[in-house]
Design an enzyme around this catalytic site. Structure first.
Site, PDB file in Angstrom:
ATOM      1  N   TYR A 130      15.912 -27.788  -4.121  1.00  0.00           N
ATOM      2  CA  TYR A 130      14.908 -26.776  -4.425  1.00  0.00           C
ATOM      3  C   TYR A 130      13.560 -27.462  -4.596  1.00  0.00           C
ATOM      4  O   TYR A 130      13.444 -28.463  -5.308  1.00  0.00           O
ATOM      5  CB  TYR A 130      15.246 -26.030  -5.730  1.00  0.00           C
ATOM      6  N   GLU A 218       7.686 -21.673  -2.196  1.00  0.00           N
ATOM      7  CA  GLU A 218       9.021 -22.026  -2.687  1.00  0.00           C
ATOM      8  C   GLU A 218       9.942 -22.271  -1.493  1.00  0.00           C
ATOM      9  O   GLU A 218      10.071 -21.407  -0.625  1.00  0.00           O
ATOM     10  CB  GLU A 218       9.558 -20.873  -3.536  1.00  0.00           C
TER      11      GLU A 218
END
Ligand code: GDP
Ligand code: MN
Length: 409
Positions: A130, A218
């Site tokens: 991530y 993101e």
């Protein structure tokens, strides 16, 4: 969230981490297109809106592909909107089963219709990381968030593996430094052997983020392939809507993003960024968010219903006034307009000339009340005497006048 509360979000209380509801959320395929311009590695792929196009796109990729629903919500995997398919026929079949239908997205709290899918090369995934960049209003910095526990919601990771998240506030003057990245990578559980790949990836992502005035970028998952290459498996990019005037190249993305209100779309198209469409019939235009909100309150107190919130900012140049007024009047519900302008640095007579010049070139068949205050207000109001514009001296008077002229039907 109601429209009225969106105004509050926009003008008074921004969310803690980047962004608000007016910001431009980009679809995954758009985000990846933008990132690719900065050299961020993204999978080969193509967006499609019919099952036939999906079959063609999958064939072009050599058969095996991932078909991904394009909606502005995460959790598409869980919602049944992402599938790895082994043949063009299978890709087509899956696309046919979701295109034009609605799927339930827990994150959006409801159903979303699938109008488009992204067909991509299927990645040989070894690991999912991530990586996120967002604006942290508390520290007034851009913050990197890095974790080796990708694939799932970062909130989930924060809950189940709080130790596996690295955070780094970027110093705006010093920029991103390699040793900062080393530290955040270590905190996030990324092996040292992958530091070089990560650093390259993050720097490119950061450049794309900064140069486009994003408040969220993101990548979840950041895919580490079996041969150790980093590639963006997903992309969620949100652009600060107040900056869109600086990014005309992003306008093409705004057209297909989730801005459902036709009036707000038109506002963006015209380069008017501080506009919120409401349900009433009295158009409100002013300079300064607080002043516009005060005007809305007064109109409501006088028994009227605002049709919009429109802050034209400092000054009142004829072109901007004309553009704003045209926008507000294009709402068929609007039966009257109130201008509330406070002349500070901009003098009242200049403002009045702006409004006169702005109004004379368009056809207006509803009453327009103008309240001018501040520097040279008297001279400004005198200039309006010979026009159809109705002057008012106070905000309350302006509100009462427009409400009595429009009524509240
Ligand atoms: P989200 O659920 O809306 O965030 O959508 P993602 O783009 O993150 O996809 C969800 C999941 O689908 C990922 O975490 C992967 O596990 C899987 N996935 C996405 N792309 C690929 C791919 O190219 N190959 C494989 N094998 N799985 C993929
Ligand atoms: Mn994802």
């Amino acid at each position: 969230m109601s429209r009225a509360s969106r105004i509050r979000v926009k003008t008074q209380k921004p969310t803690e981490t980047g962004g608000d509801e007016l910001d431009m959320k980009m679809q995954e395929y758009q985000g990846k297109e933008l990132l690719a311009r900065y050299g961020v590695p993204v999978p080969k792929g193509q967006v499609a809106d019919t099952p036939e196009q999906v079959a063609e796109a999958a064939a072009a990729l050599g058969g095996t592909a991932v078909v991904k629903a394009q909606v502005l919500a995460g959790g598409r995997g869980k919602a049944g909107g992402v599938k790895v398919t082994k043949s063009p026929e299978a890709a087509q079949e899956f696309a046919a089963s979701i295109l034009g239908t609605e799927l339930y997205f827990a994150q959006a709290g409801g159903n979303l219709r699938i109008d488009r899918v992204l067909v991509e090369e299927a990645l040989p995934i070894a690991k999912e990381y991530y990586i996120g960049i967002t604006t942290d209003r508390a520290s007034q910095r851009n913050v990197f968030i890095v974790s080796s526990q990708g694939g799932m919601d970062i909130e989930e990771v924060a809950h189940s593996h709080p130790d596996a998240i690295g955070r780094l506030a970027v110093d705006p003057f010093l920029g991103v430094r390699d040793f900062d990245i080393r530290r955040v990578a270590q905190q996030g559980g990324i092996p040292a052997s992958e530091l070089k790949e990560l650093t390259l990836f993050l720097k490119k992502l950061y450049q794309a983020y900064v140069e486009n005035d994003a408040n969220l970028a993101e990548i979840n998952p950041l895919v580490v392939t079996q041969d150790g290459t980093f590639i963006a498996g997903d992309a969620k990019i949100v652009i600060d809507d107040s900056s869109l005037f600086r990014h005309p190249d992003l306008a093409v993305f705004a057209e297909t993003s989730d801005e459902t209100d036709a009036m707000e779309k038109e506002a963006h198209r015209r380069g008017i960024n501080n506009y919120v469409h409401l349900d009433g019939n009295i158009g409100i235009i002013g300079n300064g968010a607080g002043l516009v909100m005060g005007t809305m309150d007064e109109v409501k107190r006088a028994g009227g219903e605002p049709a919009d919130f429109l802050d034209i900012g400092g000054g009142a140049k004829a072109e901007l006034v004309k553009n704003s007024l045209e926008l507000v009047l294009s709402d068929p519900k609007v039966k009257g307009v109130v201008f509330n302008i406070f002349g500070g640095i901009t003098r009242g007579d200049e403002v009045a000339r702006g409004i006169l010049a702005g109004t004379e070139s368009i056809k207006i068949d509803v009453p327009i009340v103008v309240r001018l205050a501040g520097t040279n207000a008297k001279e400004g109001l005198a200039l309006l005497k010979n026009s159809d514009l109705i002057p008012a001296e106070t905000m309350q008077e302006a509100a009462q006048k427009i409400v009595s002229l429009v009524g509240n039907d």
